[in-house]
Design a protein around this motif. Sequence first.
Motif, PDB file in Angstrom:
ATOM      1  N   GLY A  20       6.288  66.820  74.671  1.00 30.16           N
ATOM      2  CA  GLY A  20       5.656  66.318  75.762  1.00 30.16           C
ATOM      3  C   GLY A  20       4.298  66.092  75.261  1.00 30.16           C
ATOM      4  N   THR A  21       3.606  66.187  74.408  1.00 38.66           N
ATOM      5  CA  THR A  21       2.018  65.543  74.136  1.00 38.66           C
ATOM      6  C   THR A  21       1.920  64.688  72.339  1.00 38.66           C
ATOM      7  OG1 THR A  21       1.454  67.580  73.998  1.00 38.66           O
ATOM      8  CG2 THR A  21      -0.092  65.971  72.464  1.00 38.66           C
ATOM      9  N   VAL A  51       0.835  52.694  65.942  1.00 43.64           N
ATOM     10  CA  VAL A  51       1.839  53.682  65.167  1.00 43.64           C
ATOM     11  C   VAL A  51       1.248  55.702  65.971  1.00 43.64           C
ATOM     12  CG1 VAL A  51       1.409  52.882  62.934  1.00 43.64           C
ATOM     13  CG2 VAL A  51      -0.251  54.156  63.693  1.00 43.64           C
ATOM     14  N   GLY A  52       2.329  55.605  66.405  1.00 45.61           N
ATOM     15  CA  GLY A  52       2.341  57.127  66.847  1.00 45.61           C
ATOM     16  C   GLY A  52       3.296  58.072  66.963  1.00 45.61           C
ATOM     17  N   THR A  53       2.679  59.495  67.177  1.00 41.08           N
ATOM     18  CA  THR A  53       3.665  60.652  66.648  1.00 41.08           C
ATOM     19  C   THR A  53       3.373  61.374  68.225  1.00 41.08           C
ATOM     20  OG1 THR A  53       4.547  62.514  64.730  1.00 41.08           O
ATOM     21  CG2 THR A  53       2.087  62.465  65.660  1.00 41.08           C
ATOM     22  N   VAL A 113      -7.450  54.821  69.730  1.00 38.01           N
ATOM     23  CA  VAL A 113      -7.360  56.410  69.425  1.00 38.01           C
ATOM     24  C   VAL A 113      -6.310  56.496  70.817  1.00 38.01           C
ATOM     25  CG1 VAL A 113      -7.621  56.954  66.956  1.00 38.01           C
ATOM     26  CG2 VAL A 113      -8.373  57.953  69.095  1.00 38.01           C
ATOM     27  N   GLY A 114      -5.578  57.408  70.862  1.00 39.97           N
ATOM     28  CA  GLY A 114      -5.018  58.438  72.588  1.00 39.97           C
ATOM     29  C   GLY A 114      -4.075  59.534  72.301  1.00 39.97           C
ATOM     30  N   PHE A 115      -4.409  60.412  73.438  1.00 37.54           N
ATOM     31  CA  PHE A 115      -4.440  61.329  73.224  1.00 37.54           C
ATOM     32  C   PHE A 115      -3.635  61.618  74.695  1.00 37.54           C
ATOM     33  CE2 PHE A 115      -4.416  65.054  75.546  1.00 37.54           C
ATOM     34  CZ  PHE A 115      -3.965  66.389  74.977  1.00 37.54           C
ATOM     35  N   LYS A 116      -2.237  61.774  74.955  1.00 38.44           N
ATOM     36  CA  LYS A 116      -0.863  61.113  75.960  1.00 38.44           C
ATOM     37  C   LYS A 116      -0.216  62.451  76.059  1.00 38.44           C
ATOM     38  CE  LYS A 116       0.983  57.262  75.820  1.00 38.44           C
ATOM     39  NZ  LYS A 116       2.016  56.082  76.374  1.00 38.44           N
ATOM     40  N   LEU A 117      -0.084  62.869  77.096  1.00 36.39           N
ATOM     41  CA  LEU A 117       0.659  64.472  78.074  1.00 36.39           C
ATOM     42  C   LEU A 117       1.628  63.238  78.877  1.00 36.39           C
ATOM     43  CD1 LEU A 117      -2.491  66.801  78.968  1.00 36.39           C
ATOM     44  CD2 LEU A 117      -1.191  66.693  77.027  1.00 36.39           C
ATOM     45  N   LEU A 118       2.509  63.830  78.439  1.00 32.70           N
ATOM     46  CA  LEU A 118       4.079  62.978  78.995  1.00 32.70           C
ATOM     47  C   LEU A 118       4.782  64.131  79.711  1.00 32.70           C
ATOM     48  CD1 LEU A 118       6.004  61.958  75.449  1.00 32.70           C
ATOM     49  CD2 LEU A 118       4.045  60.955  76.810  1.00 32.70           C
ATOM     50  N   TYR A 119       5.540  63.769  80.481  1.00 30.65           N
ATOM     51  CA  TYR A 119       6.060  64.409  81.887  1.00 30.65           C
ATOM     52  C   TYR A 119       5.371  65.929  82.564  1.00 30.65           C
ATOM     53  CZ  TYR A 119      10.464  61.971  79.115  1.00 30.65           C
ATOM     54  OH  TYR A 119      10.514  61.551  78.351  1.00 30.65           O
ATOM     55  N   LEU A 120       4.680  65.169  82.552  1.00 28.79           N
ATOM     56  CA  LEU A 120       3.650  66.042  84.080  1.00 28.79           C
ATOM     57  C   LEU A 120       4.375  66.042  85.474  1.00 28.79           C
ATOM     58  CD1 LEU A 120      -0.345  64.611  82.858  1.00 28.79           C
ATOM     59  CD2 LEU A 120       1.088  67.377  81.767  1.00 28.79           C
ATOM     60  N   VAL A 152      -6.962  61.302  64.555  1.00 27.22           N
ATOM     61  CA  VAL A 152      -5.302  60.696  64.226  1.00 27.22           C
ATOM     62  C   VAL A 152      -5.176  61.380  62.841  1.00 27.22           C
ATOM     63  CG1 VAL A 152      -5.408  59.329  66.083  1.00 27.22           C
ATOM     64  CG2 VAL A 152      -6.083  58.423  63.740  1.00 27.22           C
ATOM     65  N   SER A 153      -5.382  62.363  62.389  1.00 24.48           N
ATOM     66  CA  SER A 153      -4.766  62.698  61.294  1.00 24.48           C
ATOM     67  C   SER A 153      -3.274  62.651  61.247  1.00 24.48           C
ATOM     68  CB  SER A 153      -5.633  63.757  59.960  1.00 24.48           C
ATOM     69  OG  SER A 153      -5.827  64.616  61.095  1.00 24.48           O
ATOM     70  N   PRO A 154      -2.863  62.864  60.187  1.00 24.49           N
ATOM     71  CA  PRO A 154      -1.005  62.673  60.188  1.00 24.49           C
ATOM     72  C   PRO A 154      -1.046  63.972  61.281  1.00 24.49           C
ATOM     73  CG  PRO A 154      -1.783  62.171  58.402  1.00 24.49           C
ATOM     74  CD  PRO A 154      -2.648  62.684  58.613  1.00 24.49           C
ATOM     75  N   LEU A 155       0.346  63.736  62.451  1.00 28.08           N
ATOM     76  CA  LEU A 155       0.420  65.526  63.010  1.00 28.08           C
ATOM     77  C   LEU A 155       1.959  64.502  63.371  1.00 28.08           C
ATOM     78  CD1 LEU A 155      -2.924  65.616  65.629  1.00 28.08           C
ATOM     79  CD2 LEU A 155      -2.045  67.085  63.432  1.00 28.08           C
ATOM     80  N   GLN A 156       2.797  65.522  62.843  1.00 27.53           N
ATOM     81  CA  GLN A 156       3.849  64.969  63.610  1.00 27.53           C
ATOM     82  C   GLN A 156       4.803  66.885  63.521  1.00 27.53           C
ATOM     83  OE1 GLN A 156       5.802  61.999  60.583  1.00 27.53           O
ATOM     84  NE2 GLN A 156       8.070  62.393  61.224  1.00 27.53           N
ATOM     85  N   ALA A 157       5.593  66.275  64.628  1.00 26.25           N
ATOM     86  CA  ALA A 157       6.649  67.481  65.153  1.00 26.25           C
ATOM     87  C   ALA A 157       8.301  67.008  65.063  1.00 26.25           C
ATOM     88  CB  ALA A 157       6.087  68.195  66.048  1.00 26.25           C
ATOM     89  N   GLN A 158       9.365  68.139  64.209  1.00 26.19           N
ATOM     90  CA  GLN A 158      10.445  67.853  64.848  1.00 26.19           C
ATOM     91  C   GLN A 158      10.652  68.140  66.073  1.00 26.19           C
ATOM     92  OE1 GLN A 158      12.714  66.067  62.728  1.00 26.19           O
ATOM     93  NE2 GLN A 158      11.228  65.836  61.322  1.00 26.19           N
TER      94      GLN A 158
END
Length: 249
Positions: free
Chosen positions: A218-219, A211-213, A242-249, A14-20
């Motif tokens: 959709g990820t 905390v999450g990003t 930690v978690g890895f989530k796929l959204l809107y499948l 979960v090293s910093p990952l972020q997207a606009q």
Amino acid sequence: MRKGTVLLLLLLAVSPLQAQIQRTYHYGVVPTENITTFEVNPSTTVVDDSGGISSTQLTLKTYRVINERFNWGVEVPLVRSESPDKSVNGLGDVLASLTWTLPAENLFGFGAKMEFFLPTATDKLLGTGQLQASPSAFVLLALPDGFYGAVGYKHYVSVAGDHARADINMGRIRVNIGYTSPNQWWVLTNLYYYMDYEHSGMAEFIPELEVGTLVNDGTAFYANASTHAAGNWKTKDWSFGVGFKLLYL
């Protein structure tokens, strides 16, 4: 040493990952959000650090939208329990749920959930040996600028199962305070208060921080940690996941 290695690997994941991104997104974090998701959630729980008792778990979760108000979900835990006496791997107790939500159109939102914990564990150290019913309900308060709060109650009760195993009859109060940023990240505090009705006067307070990003369209990734903070009932020293989530499948 093994627990330290596990925590290091989880932190690296979960090293910093972020997207606009350019549109408003639901992360599946606010209690009234109703979206289809698939989630992979590794975690470790240290039950008794000094005694060397811990549990490492990989939980696969899916929640599927039925309509704008209802969804159903299934969570499948793969567990390793470790202690000086015995260590086992296997399947834990599977959870199945049905949820109803009413999002906050002005100020308040509401929700109710019915969960069942199925006695599917492949070893008695990995589950309760009981079929549990767990109804819950909550009220959400939508606040300005991405803030929200919620309070809810959940009950856990065993309805069938192994008579040689302990009966379950307990409650949980949850206070939830969160913030979602326009920059597609969130922070969430859960305050849990557990009461064991089978043993009068036994209670435990567990705070949790998440905390999450959103890393692309959709990820999402998140990390959370909790600890035993107070009470004469102690189910763990601390946990991290930690978690890895796929959204809107």
